[in-house]
Design an enzyme around this catalytic site. Structure first.
Site, PDB file in Angstrom:
ATOM      1  NE  ARG A 291       1.848   5.680   9.287  1.00  0.00           N
ATOM      2  CZ  ARG A 291       0.843   5.165   8.580  1.00  0.00           C
ATOM      3  NH1 ARG A 291       0.956   3.952   8.078  1.00  0.00           N
ATOM      4  NH2 ARG A 291      -0.256   5.836   8.388  1.00  0.00           N
TER       5      ARG A 291
ATOM      6  CG  ASP B  57       1.570   4.894   4.872  1.00  0.00           C
ATOM      7  OD1 ASP B  57       1.055   3.772   4.920  1.00  0.00           O
ATOM      8  OD2 ASP B  57       2.692   5.163   5.360  1.00  0.00           O
TER       9      ASP B  57
ATOM     10  CG  HIS C 211      -0.217   0.105   2.531  1.00  0.00           C
ATOM     11  ND1 HIS C 211       0.436  -0.962   3.109  1.00  0.00           N
ATOM     12  CD2 HIS C 211      -0.039   1.146   3.377  1.00  0.00           C
ATOM     13  CE1 HIS C 211       0.969  -0.586   4.256  1.00  0.00           C
ATOM     14  NE2 HIS C 211       0.710   0.691   4.437  1.00  0.00           N
TER      15      HIS C 211
HETATM   16  C1  SIN Z   1       2.843   0.844   7.793  1.00  0.00           C
HETATM   17  O1  SIN Z   1       2.210   0.280   6.929  1.00  0.00           O
HETATM   18  O2  SIN Z   1       2.889   2.049   7.865  1.00  0.00           O
HETATM   19  C2  SIN Z   1       3.620   0.021   8.796  1.00  0.00           C
HETATM   20  C3  SIN Z   1       4.862  -0.520   8.221  1.00  0.00           C
HETATM   21  C4  SIN Z   1       5.612  -1.379   9.177  1.00  0.00           C
HETATM   22  O3  SIN Z   1       5.145  -1.609  10.289  1.00  0.00           O
HETATM   23  O4  SIN Z   1       6.681  -1.857   8.835  1.00  0.00           O
END
Ligand code: SIN
Length: 304
Positions: free
Chosen positions: A273, A103, A101
């Site tokens: 994040r 983001d 994906h």
């Molecule tokens: C995400 O999809 O932002 C998470 C990626 C990850 O946990 O490595």
């Protein structure tokens, strides 16, 4: 004067680079920031190792890039709504972000990038894969490029975070996801975008959030989208990042996909994040790079 402490080492021939010689906890000089930003644009994903950051320092680094976008679906870190928690506990089966994906492609103005900081990593596994949508686009035939150049796609979050999936989702049951009722918005973006800073063209559809081509039905869209997904996820467009506690990676959501591997059952993984707001995406570059450079220069002048 060149700052010789900052070094940039490519992680693969596709995308990704490791940046050494920088301590993100102390803030960055403008010169360091410019070097880091150049590496980010060149390699689409950058990683710093052995960083010891408080949430405030993580936020301060993110704010150098723009405005923080508060994620409405991920549980935030206590006391820090700007930081989304990406967690998997030993008794949980599903991780967050396990499918390819980009983001926030479901936002009207898609995200510039995301900054993920590793707080707890499993003893093994839990790597993240990245794929270059520049390379995926460039490898298409001229005929396919021509056809895609006129298309737009509809992106949405309902199929991932909405009411129709919430009751069956371990993410919602465990409180890692929230606000299913807010997953109603859709956004339309060009299928091929020109990166506002580099001027390179990138494929901008992804398996998680793209619903269909604009003006096409879902059934009509599926075969071509499936082809593009198979094409773009080929190993030679990808790079694999192994995390250690204190690693901080930042990726460019305008020209990459990523997916988090779920191969560490029975162990805990906890990441923080932050996602940065971007700007509207366009198919053509007319004046875009110049305009972007002007904006950055103005920004830096203000900082200096
Ligand atoms: C995400 O999809 O932002 C998470 C990626 C990850 O946990 O490595």
């Amino acid at each position: 004067m060149t700052d010789i402490r900052v070094t940039v080492k490519p992680l693969s021939g596709t995308l990704g680079a490791q940046i050494d010689g920088v301590d993100l906890s102390g803030g960055l000089s403008n010169q360091e920031f410019v070097q880091i930003r150049d590496a980010f644009h060149r390699y689409s994903m950058i990683v710093f190792r052995d960083q010891d950051l408080t949430p405030e320092q993580h936020i301060a680094f993110a704010q150098r890039w723009g405005t923080i976008n508060i994620n409405r679906f991920f549980r935030p870190v206590d006391g820090h709504p700007q930081i989304a928690e990406v967690r998997k506990e030993p008794d949980q089966q599903r991780n967050i972000g396990s499918g390819w994906h980009t983001d926030h492609s479901y936002d009207q103005v898609p995200a510039l990038g995301s900054i993920l900081y590793a707080r707890i990593v499993p003893d093994f596994g839990g790597d993240t894969l990245f794929a270059s949508m520049y390379l995926a686009y460039e490898a298409l035939s001229d005929g396919m490029k021509d056809m895609l150049s006129g298309l737009k796609a509809v992106h949405g979050s309902e199929q991932s975070f909405g009411v129709s999936v919430a009751s069956k989702s371990e993410g919602f049951a465990t409180g890692r996801y929230q606000n299913a009722d807010k997953a109603t918005q859709q956004a339309v973006h060009p299928v091929v975008v020109t990166h506002p800073a580099t001027g390179r063209k990138a494929l901008y559809v992804n398996p998680e959030f793209t619903v269909r081509f604009d003006g096409w039905t879902q059934e009509e869209s599926e075969p071509l989208l499936d082809f593009l997904y198979q094409h773009a996820s080929q190993p030679h467009f990808t790079c694999r990042l192994s995390w250690a506690r204190g690693s901080l990676a930042m990726w460019d959501n305008r020209c990459t996909w990523h997916c988090a591997l779920n191969d560490y059952h029975g162990q805990r993984r906890l990441m923080h994040r932050i996602t940065i707001d971007g700007e509207p995406l366009h198919p053509q570059s007319d004046g875009l790079v110049e305009q972007h450079n002007h904006t950055i220069k103005t920004m830096l002048t203000k900082i200096i």
